[in-house]
Design a protein around this motif. Structure first.
Motif, PDB file in Angstrom:
ATOM      1  N   VAL A 255      -1.329 -10.045  -5.966  1.00  0.00           N
ATOM      2  CA  VAL A 255      -0.086  -9.506  -5.403  1.00  0.00           C
ATOM      3  C   VAL A 255      -0.306  -8.204  -4.644  1.00  0.00           C
ATOM      4  O   VAL A 255       0.222  -8.011  -3.560  1.00  0.00           O
ATOM      5  CB  VAL A 255       0.971  -9.299  -6.513  1.00  0.00           C
ATOM      6  N   PHE A 256      -1.110  -7.287  -5.198  1.00  0.00           N
ATOM      7  CA  PHE A 256      -1.281  -5.953  -4.621  1.00  0.00           C
ATOM      8  C   PHE A 256      -2.657  -5.715  -4.003  1.00  0.00           C
ATOM      9  O   PHE A 256      -2.929  -4.615  -3.524  1.00  0.00           O
ATOM     10  CB  PHE A 256      -1.035  -4.872  -5.691  1.00  0.00           C
ATOM     11  N   GLY A 257      -3.506  -6.718  -4.032  1.00  0.00           N
ATOM     12  CA  GLY A 257      -4.843  -6.536  -3.477  1.00  0.00           C
ATOM     13  C   GLY A 257      -5.606  -5.486  -4.259  1.00  0.00           C
ATOM     14  O   GLY A 257      -5.492  -5.401  -5.473  1.00  0.00           O
ATOM     15  N   ARG A 258      -6.354  -4.668  -3.548  1.00  0.00           N
ATOM     16  CA  ARG A 258      -7.151  -3.626  -4.209  1.00  0.00           C
ATOM     17  C   ARG A 258      -6.492  -2.263  -4.080  1.00  0.00           C
ATOM     18  O   ARG A 258      -7.160  -1.232  -4.085  1.00  0.00           O
ATOM     19  CB  ARG A 258      -8.563  -3.621  -3.662  1.00  0.00           C
ATOM     20  N   HIS A 259      -5.168  -2.256  -3.970  1.00  0.00           N
ATOM     21  CA  HIS A 259      -4.401  -1.007  -3.929  1.00  0.00           C
ATOM     22  C   HIS A 259      -3.999  -0.653  -5.360  1.00  0.00           C
ATOM     23  O   HIS A 259      -3.302  -1.415  -6.026  1.00  0.00           O
ATOM     24  CB  HIS A 259      -3.154  -1.180  -3.052  1.00  0.00           C
ATOM     25  N   PHE A 260      -4.466   0.502  -5.840  1.00  0.00           N
ATOM     26  CA  PHE A 260      -4.215   0.915  -7.216  1.00  0.00           C
ATOM     27  C   PHE A 260      -3.534   2.279  -7.227  1.00  0.00           C
ATOM     28  O   PHE A 260      -4.193   3.312  -7.182  1.00  0.00           O
ATOM     29  CB  PHE A 260      -5.524   0.965  -8.013  1.00  0.00           C
ATOM     30  N   PRO A 261      -2.191   2.303  -7.289  1.00  0.00           N
ATOM     31  CA  PRO A 261      -1.471   3.570  -7.349  1.00  0.00           C
ATOM     32  C   PRO A 261      -1.615   4.218  -8.727  1.00  0.00           C
ATOM     33  O   PRO A 261      -2.202   3.625  -9.642  1.00  0.00           O
ATOM     34  CB  PRO A 261      -0.023   3.154  -7.084  1.00  0.00           C
ATOM     35  N   ALA A 262      -1.044   5.388  -8.889  1.00  0.00           N
ATOM     36  CA  ALA A 262      -0.978   6.013 -10.207  1.00  0.00           C
ATOM     37  C   ALA A 262      -0.170   5.091 -11.119  1.00  0.00           C
ATOM     38  O   ALA A 262       0.815   4.498 -10.685  1.00  0.00           O
ATOM     39  CB  ALA A 262      -0.311   7.386 -10.107  1.00  0.00           C
ATOM     40  N   MET A 263      -0.610   4.947 -12.366  1.00  0.00           N
ATOM     41  CA  MET A 263       0.073   4.030 -13.281  1.00  0.00           C
ATOM     42  C   MET A 263       0.172   4.629 -14.673  1.00  0.00           C
ATOM     43  O   MET A 263      -0.694   5.379 -15.103  1.00  0.00           O
ATOM     44  CB  MET A 263      -0.688   2.709 -13.399  1.00  0.00           C
ATOM     45  N   SER A 264       1.232   4.219 -15.356  1.00  0.00           N
ATOM     46  CA  SER A 264       1.403   4.498 -16.784  1.00  0.00           C
ATOM     47  C   SER A 264       1.747   3.187 -17.466  1.00  0.00           C
ATOM     48  O   SER A 264       2.357   2.306 -16.865  1.00  0.00           O
ATOM     49  CB  SER A 264       2.539   5.488 -17.027  1.00  0.00           C
ATOM     50  N   MET A 265       1.354   3.077 -18.730  1.00  0.00           N
ATOM     51  CA  MET A 265       1.649   1.891 -19.533  1.00  0.00           C
ATOM     52  C   MET A 265       2.321   2.361 -20.811  1.00  0.00           C
ATOM     53  O   MET A 265       1.797   3.230 -21.504  1.00  0.00           O
ATOM     54  CB  MET A 265       0.349   1.160 -19.867  1.00  0.00           C
ATOM     55  N   VAL A 266       3.474   1.786 -21.104  1.00  0.00           N
ATOM     56  CA  VAL A 266       4.223   2.145 -22.301  1.00  0.00           C
ATOM     57  C   VAL A 266       4.475   0.863 -23.100  1.00  0.00           C
ATOM     58  O   VAL A 266       4.917  -0.139 -22.536  1.00  0.00           O
ATOM     59  CB  VAL A 266       5.573   2.811 -21.932  1.00  0.00           C
ATOM     60  N   VAL A 267       4.178   0.905 -24.392  1.00  0.00           N
ATOM     61  CA  VAL A 267       4.465  -0.232 -25.259  1.00  0.00           C
ATOM     62  C   VAL A 267       5.846  -0.011 -25.861  1.00  0.00           C
ATOM     63  O   VAL A 267       6.147   1.062 -26.391  1.00  0.00           O
ATOM     64  CB  VAL A 267       3.401  -0.363 -26.372  1.00  0.00           C
TER      65      VAL A 267
ATOM     66  N   GLU B 161       0.817  -1.226   0.000  1.00  0.00           N
ATOM     67  CA  GLU B 161       0.000   0.000   0.000  1.00  0.00           C
ATOM     68  C   GLU B 161       0.846   1.269   0.000  1.00  0.00           C
ATOM     69  O   GLU B 161       0.320   2.360  -0.233  1.00  0.00           O
ATOM     70  CB  GLU B 161      -0.944   0.012   1.205  1.00  0.00           C
ATOM     71  N   ASP B 162       2.140   1.148   0.239  1.00  0.00           N
ATOM     72  CA  ASP B 162       3.031   2.309   0.201  1.00  0.00           C
ATOM     73  C   ASP B 162       3.443   2.678  -1.220  1.00  0.00           C
ATOM     74  O   ASP B 162       4.009   3.744  -1.445  1.00  0.00           O
ATOM     75  CB  ASP B 162       4.288   2.052   1.037  1.00  0.00           C
ATOM     76  N   VAL B 163       3.181   1.798  -2.182  1.00  0.00           N
ATOM     77  CA  VAL B 163       3.521   2.093  -3.576  1.00  0.00           C
ATOM     78  C   VAL B 163       2.566   3.167  -4.088  1.00  0.00           C
ATOM     79  O   VAL B 163       1.350   3.049  -3.984  1.00  0.00           O
ATOM     80  CB  VAL B 163       3.447   0.821  -4.451  1.00  0.00           C
TER      81      VAL B 163
END
Length: 131
Positions: free
Chosen positions: A99-111, A70-72
């Motif tokens: 792995v992370f449960g329902r913790h959803f930090p800010a995310m980016s996806m790069v191809v 949850e610190d991520v």
């Protein structure tokens, strides 16, 4: 010293980089993690298996620094196959929550066209703020 190198116990040493760098103010920068184990072995040639392992690696580094998932606060994903990622969204979500449960930090996806390790299908870097 203004920072501390974080290396989970039992992992082979990183060559030319650090798996984690913890700053004095509690910011943990986690270098890109791929789908190999701490022994630098790929146990899966599958996107979901590698994604799960990369996330487990991130969690292990956070825990080695004294934190928890949850610190991520940020994840940046690099994937080699956009179509596979999109086609397997249900599996991606299930593996992520494992792995992370329902913790959803800010995310980016790069191809990306490829990653340094030829077998790698995904690489994920992270930032965590430890309390």
């Amino acid at each position: 010293m203004t920072h501390k190198i974080i290396q989970p116990e039992g992992w082979l040493p990183a060559k030319g980089y650090a798996n984690g760098v913890l700053t004095r103010d509690g910011v943990l920068h986690i270098g890109g993690q791929i789908g190999w184990t701490g022994e630098q072995r790929f146990e899966s040639q599958d996107f979901i298996g590698q994604m799960r392992q990369a996330l487990r690696n991130i969690r292990a580094i956070v825990e080695a620094a004294g934190g928890k998932a949850e610190d991520v606060t940020r994840l940046t994903w690099f994937v080699t196959d956009k179509r596979e990622y999109l086609a397997r969204q249900a599996e991606v979500g299930a593996a992520y929550r494992e792995v992370f449960g329902r913790h959803f930090p800010a995310m980016s996806m790069v191809v990306v066209a490829g990653l340094i390790e030829d077998e790698a299908l995904v690489e994920i870097e992270a930032i965590a703020h430890l309390r």
